[in-house]
Write an enzyme that holds these catalytic residues in place. Structure first.
Site, PDB file in Angstrom:
ATOM      1  N   LYS A 283      42.056  -6.574  14.179  1.00 59.01           N
ATOM      2  CA  LYS A 283      41.326  -7.667  14.824  1.00 59.01           C
ATOM      3  C   LYS A 283      41.272  -8.879  13.891  1.00 59.01           C
ATOM      4  CE  LYS A 283      38.066  -4.792  17.463  1.00 59.01           C
ATOM      5  NZ  LYS A 283      38.448  -5.240  18.813  1.00 59.01           N
ATOM      6  N   ARG A 357      39.341   4.281  24.621  1.00 58.93           N
ATOM      7  CA  ARG A 357      39.805   5.080  25.764  1.00 58.93           C
ATOM      8  C   ARG A 357      40.525   6.334  25.305  1.00 58.93           C
ATOM      9  NH1 ARG A 357      43.065  -0.003  27.961  1.00 58.93           N
ATOM     10  NH2 ARG A 357      41.349  -1.003  26.834  1.00 58.93           N
TER      11      ARG A 357
HETATM   12  N1  BES Z   1      35.455  -2.118  20.830  1.00 58.65           N
HETATM   13  C1  BES Z   1      36.382  -2.985  21.439  1.00 58.65           C
HETATM   14  C2  BES Z   1      35.787  -3.758  22.628  1.00 58.65           C
HETATM   15  C3  BES Z   1      34.701  -4.746  22.293  1.00 58.65           C
HETATM   16  C4  BES Z   1      35.028  -6.057  21.994  1.00 58.65           C
HETATM   17  C5  BES Z   1      33.382  -4.377  22.323  1.00 58.65           C
HETATM   18  C6  BES Z   1      34.016  -6.965  21.707  1.00 58.65           C
HETATM   19  C7  BES Z   1      32.371  -5.291  22.038  1.00 58.65           C
HETATM   20  C8  BES Z   1      32.696  -6.588  21.722  1.00 58.65           C
HETATM   21  C9  BES Z   1      37.583  -2.197  21.958  1.00 58.65           C
HETATM   22  O1  BES Z   1      37.936  -1.099  21.208  1.00 58.65           O
HETATM   23  C10 BES Z   1      38.748  -3.120  21.930  1.00 58.65           C
HETATM   24  O2  BES Z   1      39.130  -3.521  20.874  1.00 58.65           O
HETATM   25  N2  BES Z   1      39.286  -3.434  23.099  1.00 58.65           N
HETATM   26  C11 BES Z   1      40.402  -4.293  23.191  1.00 58.65           C
HETATM   27  C12 BES Z   1      41.348  -3.719  24.194  1.00 58.65           C
HETATM   28  C13 BES Z   1      42.686  -4.382  24.233  1.00 58.65           C
HETATM   29  C14 BES Z   1      43.432  -4.147  22.939  1.00 58.65           C
HETATM   30  C15 BES Z   1      43.456  -3.821  25.392  1.00 58.65           C
HETATM   31  C16 BES Z   1      39.888  -5.665  23.630  1.00 58.65           C
HETATM   32  O3  BES Z   1      38.944  -5.734  24.418  1.00 58.65           O
HETATM   33  O4  BES Z   1      40.418  -6.649  23.158  1.00 58.65           O
HETATM   34 MN    MN Z   2      39.241  -1.593  19.645  1.00 55.64          MN
END
Ligand code: BES
Ligand code: MN
Ligand code: ZN
Length: 503
Positions: A283, A357
């Site tokens: 990230k 997931r």
């Molecule tokens: N934990 C994150 C989602 C999240 C983002 C929760 C911001 C709370 C605040 C999750 O694991 C994630 O990173 N999701 C990705 C999915 C994508 C790579 C398909 C996302 O939402 O960007």
């Molecule tokens: Mn994630």
């Protein structure tokens, strides 16, 4: 926080702060009279409008009261439970801000409010107590106070005593509500603590320990699967996410069985990613620290199971919590990997940041296969897309069962932890097709929360009563817009409300 229900006249109450709640109609009809009765200047009514959560502090000068501070508390129209909860949050938050140790609340109007809101006195009392736990919450356990020489000697410990003044006819009902409210309030508080604890204080093993301690204390069974057992079970999703980590994963099963025959078996699954860096699909660094909250689903499930046990609900409630952090390293899973989950379904990992997931997939299949539950509900901070769609106050609800969806929606309306339903139409499957495996773990740009839910749906093995709640927004909202920021324990009150409805 000691909470007592008392019948003494207002004039005899002793506390740091006396709270007088008013709905806007009450204020219009009898505000002036009531203030004059206890020797308060009605001039304040020029400004105080009794909006839900509005607080005005007064300093009485006459000799009619034992207290030196009075707070007028607004309840809005006084027709919705949510306004009452909001009032409790506001006044307890104000009391902490003012460093008041003891507060007394004049709940003489609780029966009238019960009529106006269509709720029982017991529910109102419970809700007020839950609101007080919520509003007085501060996460300060990592503050040593070492740099704060001035106030260190008399550190404020929070509200120590809350008195609720009611008429003698409703003492018993109020007391019942208070005991239930204390349970739910403290379970939500514990959930918030877990969410707020950073990654270096809370690893997968610590989530398991928290569950074990609660199980021991409140008499329900907790089983922890450690890495070896997770390997033997073949939980390929959880193991893949954990590959880059120094810390081993855990899979914790909390199992509360009621004394008599259970009316239903409910499985609650919670995402327990203790820190989500994204893994190799790392990230951006800005805001990454917030990803310590990526185990909020797990925290709420722990809270809900504990509450069910302490309330003695006549349901078997099983909490299933897969936990790990998601880290990059030379051992980490890499984009393009194909993994085999507990179900045998293979997944192409297009993005290692779609890790929630993967660990939920294993837990969902395990829940269905092992317990044959009447309902499966999972809670997860699953997608950023969910925040784009619904913001920081509302969770996304997905379900393959209209009745379950409606029940969750109603419980959410009641608890104030709002959800909004989103579709699970088959057409979205197109986005998560893989050329090399059974399914792909990401679904491209559009409909990110829905494709994540569609992915989860593949792992419930045809179960007919499943719901997924994406709590990415409300689990850890930013400071501002009336929010204090940080972990909220979102889902505890909602789940408890739902379980109570089924009891
Ligand atoms: N934990 C994150 C989602 C999240 C983002 C929760 C911001 C709370 C605040 C999750 O694991 C994630 O990173 N999701 C990705 C999915 C994508 C790579 C398909 C996302 O939402 O960007
Ligand atoms: Mn994630
Ligand atoms: Zn995540």
């Amino acid at each position: 926080m000691k909470i007592s229900v008392i019948k003494s006249a207002l004039e005899n109450l002793r506390s740091d702060l006396l709270v007088l709640p008013f709905s806007s109609t009450e204020l219009k009809d009898e505000g002036e009279k009531r203030l004059l009765e206890i020797g308060l200047e009605p001039q304040v009514l020029k400004d105080f409008k009794a909006e839900a959560g509005e607080v005005v502090v007064l300093y009485p000068s006459g000799a009619k009261l034992e207290v030196s501070r009075v707070a007028l508390l607004g309840l809005g129209e006084g027709k919705a439970l949510e306004e009452w909860f909001k009032g409790a949050v506001a006044i307890s938050s104000k009391a902490v801000e003012m460093k008041m140790d003891t507060i007394a609340v004049d709940c003489s109007g609780i029966e009238a409010l019960a009529l106006a809101t269509g709720q029982s006195v017991e529910t109102l009392a419970a809700t007020f107590v839950e609101g007080c736990y919520c509003g007085s919450y501060r996460f300060d356990r990592l503050k040593s106070g070492k740099l704060d020489k001035k106030s260190a000697s008399k550190k404020f410990k929070g509200i120590t005593e809350l008195q609720l003044r009611v008429d003698s006819s409703v003492v018993e009902e109020t007391e019942k509500g208070v005991s239930a409210g204390k349970i739910v309030g403290s379970c939500q508080k514990n959930a918030r603590d877990l969410v707020n604890l950073p990654g270096n204080y809370l690893q997968a093993e610590d989530i398991a320990t928290a569950a074990e301690e609660s199980g021991k204390k409140y008499g329900y069974e907790v089983t922890v699967f450690h890495k070896k057992e997770i390997e033997s079970l073949g939980m390929g999703g959880l193991l893949a996410v954990n590959k880059g980590s120094f810390h081993p994963p855990t899979f914790t099963v909390l199992d509360y069985k009621p004394k008599g025959k259970a009316k239903a078996v409910i499985a609650l699954v919670g995402k327990g990613v203790t820190f989500d860096s994204g893994g190799i699909s790392i990230k951006p660094s800005e805001g990454m620290g917030e990803m310590k909250s990526d185990m909020a689903g797990a925290a709420s499930v722990l809270g809900a199971v504990e509450a069910a046990a302490r309330l003695g609900l006549p349901l078997r409630v099983i909490g299933l919590v897969p936990a790990t952090d998601n880290m990059p390293s030379s051992k980490a899973q890499t984009p393009g990997d194909v993994i085999t989950t507990y179900s045998g379904i293979t997944v192409e990992v297009g993005n290692t940041d779609a890790e929630g997931r993967l660990i939920l997939a294993d837990a969902l299949t395990y829940a269905k296969e092992k317990y044959k539950p009447d309902a499966i509900i999972d809670l997860a901070t699953l997608t950023g897309a969910c925040i784009v769609a619904l913001g920081y106050s509302v969770a996304a609800l997905f379900s393959n069962n209209d009745k379950l969806a409606e029940e969750i929606f109603q419980a959410a309306q009641h608890s104030g932890e709002k959800v909004w339903r989103m579709p699970l139409w088959e057409l979205y499957d197109e986005q998560i097709k893989s050329d090399v495996a059974d399914v792909h773990n990401t679904g491209g740009r559009g409909a990110g929360s829905i494709t994540a839910a569609k992915f989860l749906e593949k792992f419930i093995d045809g179960h007919k009563n499943w719901a997924h709640i994406d709590i990415a927004g409300p689990a850890f909202p930013p400071k501002g817009a009336g929010k204090s920021g940080g972990g909220t324990g979102f889902g505890v009150r909602l789940l408890v409300e739902l379980l109570k409805k089924w009891s």
